[in-house]
Design an enzyme around this catalytic site. Sequence first.
Site, PDB file in Angstrom:
ATOM      1  N   GLU A  28      36.854  22.666 141.665  1.00 24.05           N
ATOM      2  CA  GLU A  28      36.452  21.289 142.575  1.00 24.05           C
ATOM      3  C   GLU A  28      37.291  19.840 142.807  1.00 24.05           C
ATOM      4  O   GLU A  28      38.025  20.039 141.406  1.00 24.05           O
ATOM      5  CB  GLU A  28      35.645  21.125 142.645  1.00 24.05           C
ATOM      6  CG  GLU A  28      34.610  20.856 141.322  1.00 24.05           C
ATOM      7  CD  GLU A  28      33.118  19.969 141.763  1.00 24.05           C
ATOM      8  OE1 GLU A  28      33.662  18.861 142.818  1.00 24.05           O
ATOM      9  OE2 GLU A  28      32.051  19.969 141.123  1.00 24.05           O
ATOM     10  N   LYS A 163      22.131  17.736 136.887  1.00 26.37           N
ATOM     11  CA  LYS A 163      21.364  16.939 136.053  1.00 26.37           C
ATOM     12  C   LYS A 163      19.947  16.038 135.997  1.00 26.37           C
ATOM     13  O   LYS A 163      19.163  16.700 137.609  1.00 26.37           O
ATOM     14  CB  LYS A 163      22.176  15.420 136.157  1.00 26.37           C
ATOM     15  CG  LYS A 163      23.612  15.138 135.977  1.00 26.37           C
ATOM     16  CD  LYS A 163      24.133  14.427 135.976  1.00 26.37           C
ATOM     17  CE  LYS A 163      25.724  13.473 135.484  1.00 26.37           C
ATOM     18  NZ  LYS A 163      26.379  14.911 136.317  1.00 26.37           N
TER      19      LYS A 163
HETATM   20  N1  PSU Z   1      27.206  16.304 139.411  1.00 31.06           N
HETATM   21  C1  PSU Z   1      28.048  16.213 138.462  1.00 31.06           C
HETATM   22  N2  PSU Z   1      29.156  15.703 139.208  1.00 31.06           N
HETATM   23  C2  PSU Z   1      29.621  16.044 140.458  1.00 31.06           C
HETATM   24  C3  PSU Z   1      28.996  16.351 141.386  1.00 31.06           C
HETATM   25  C4  PSU Z   1      27.621  16.782 140.723  1.00 31.06           C
HETATM   26  O1  PSU Z   1      27.381  16.141 137.607  1.00 31.06           O
HETATM   27  O2  PSU Z   1      30.687  15.256 140.362  1.00 31.06           O
HETATM   28  C5  PSU Z   1      29.815  16.568 142.166  1.00 31.06           C
HETATM   29  C6  PSU Z   1      30.369  18.263 143.146  1.00 31.06           C
HETATM   30  O3  PSU Z   1      31.259  17.890 143.611  1.00 31.06           O
HETATM   31  C7  PSU Z   1      28.620  18.396 143.871  1.00 31.06           C
HETATM   32  C8  PSU Z   1      28.253  17.165 144.752  1.00 31.06           C
HETATM   33  O4  PSU Z   1      28.994  19.706 144.793  1.00 31.06           O
HETATM   34  O5  PSU Z   1      28.855  15.812 143.733  1.00 31.06           O
HETATM   35  C9  PSU Z   1      26.441  17.056 144.927  1.00 31.06           C
HETATM   36  O6  PSU Z   1      26.899  16.257 146.021  1.00 31.06           O
HETATM   37  P1  PSU Z   1      25.666  15.671 146.601  1.00 31.06           P
HETATM   38  O7  PSU Z   1      24.474  15.708 146.005  1.00 31.06           O
HETATM   39  O8  PSU Z   1      26.014  14.412 147.488  1.00 31.06           O
HETATM   40  O9  PSU Z   1      25.138  17.501 147.746  1.00 31.06           O
END
Ligand code: PSU
Length: 310
Positions: A28, A163
């Site tokens: 990603e 996390k």
């Molecule tokens: N968790 C991490 N690092 C990240 C992300 C999540 O430890 O970079 C990023 C990923 O791209 C994940 C996104 O898909 O955040 C999720 O965002 P949201 O919670 O807004 O859906």
Amino acid sequence: MLALEKHLQVSDEVRDAIASGKPVVALESTIISHGMPYPKNVETALNVERIIRDKGAIPATIAILQGQLVVGLSHQQIEYLGKAGQSVNKTSRRDIPFIVAAKKDGATTVASTMILAQMAGIKVFATGGIGGVHRNAETTMDISADLQELAKTSVAVVCAGVKSILDIGLTLEYLETHGVPTIGFQSDQMPAFYTRESGFKIDYKLDSAKEIADSIITKWQLGLEGGVVVTNAIPLQHSMDAAVIGKTIDQALIDMQQQGVFGKQSTPFLLARIAEVTAGKSLQANIELVYNNAALGAQIAIEMSELQHS
Ligand code: PSU
Ligand code: MN
């Protein structure tokens, strides 16, 4: 030209690998633009690609560039996204058509990377952590679109769990409801990203990349569409003290509330705040776990390609 082909740009190397059944691992780009600071983000992204190659698979970093869905970014394109950082649009499923139509750049989240990987024919995707059900989601309704994507898109995502900025228990419940299995690589515990254990049990503990590949292929052979979460705990020597990281996360969540941060800004805000408070220690742990996941992702992709072409 087919409607999709007009928008999808797969690098020659990745296209050839997919066509000949070689193992490919999707990666990603939100982790590059929003997940880590420059220049560590670019350094990490390039190292991840090298780790996958060293294992014998082909990396395919994914993003949207000037409205093109790009699968298999060049090193220059990775550098560009890493430097641009949070000025690039964080692009999840809902955002894709708007970024494409406006010919903008978009960093793909887990959800949108899964979508683009599926369009290109890639089955395995390695990253750091997936999004999930946020703490207090019972009032905020903040549940990452990553979970709905896992429910419907048939790509296996290798990660170090979620996390504890999130509610791990609720995330597992949500995945169960949507029929998304969690596989623990050599562990029966759901890892918590910076730490190896969360106290929550994983659905299935499998001890080899081959067993993981076999069960994923079997799921799809049975017509059971949708993703799989493969969790790979951070190596012990890089894991953090649970109490220290726990306190940091609690404080970051308070800061977020006080500053009125919500929606798609939440996750990037929390990641940056935690890195700041731990003086980069969490960033180092994050980098190491991503390397670990890249290696396992490559092994699973290799086993899948052998099982499917034997
Ligand atoms: N968790 C991490 N690092 C990240 C992300 C999540 O430890 O970079 C990023 C990923 O791209 C994940 C996104 O898909 O955040 C999720 O965002 P949201 O919670 O807004 O859906
Ligand atoms: Mn959200």
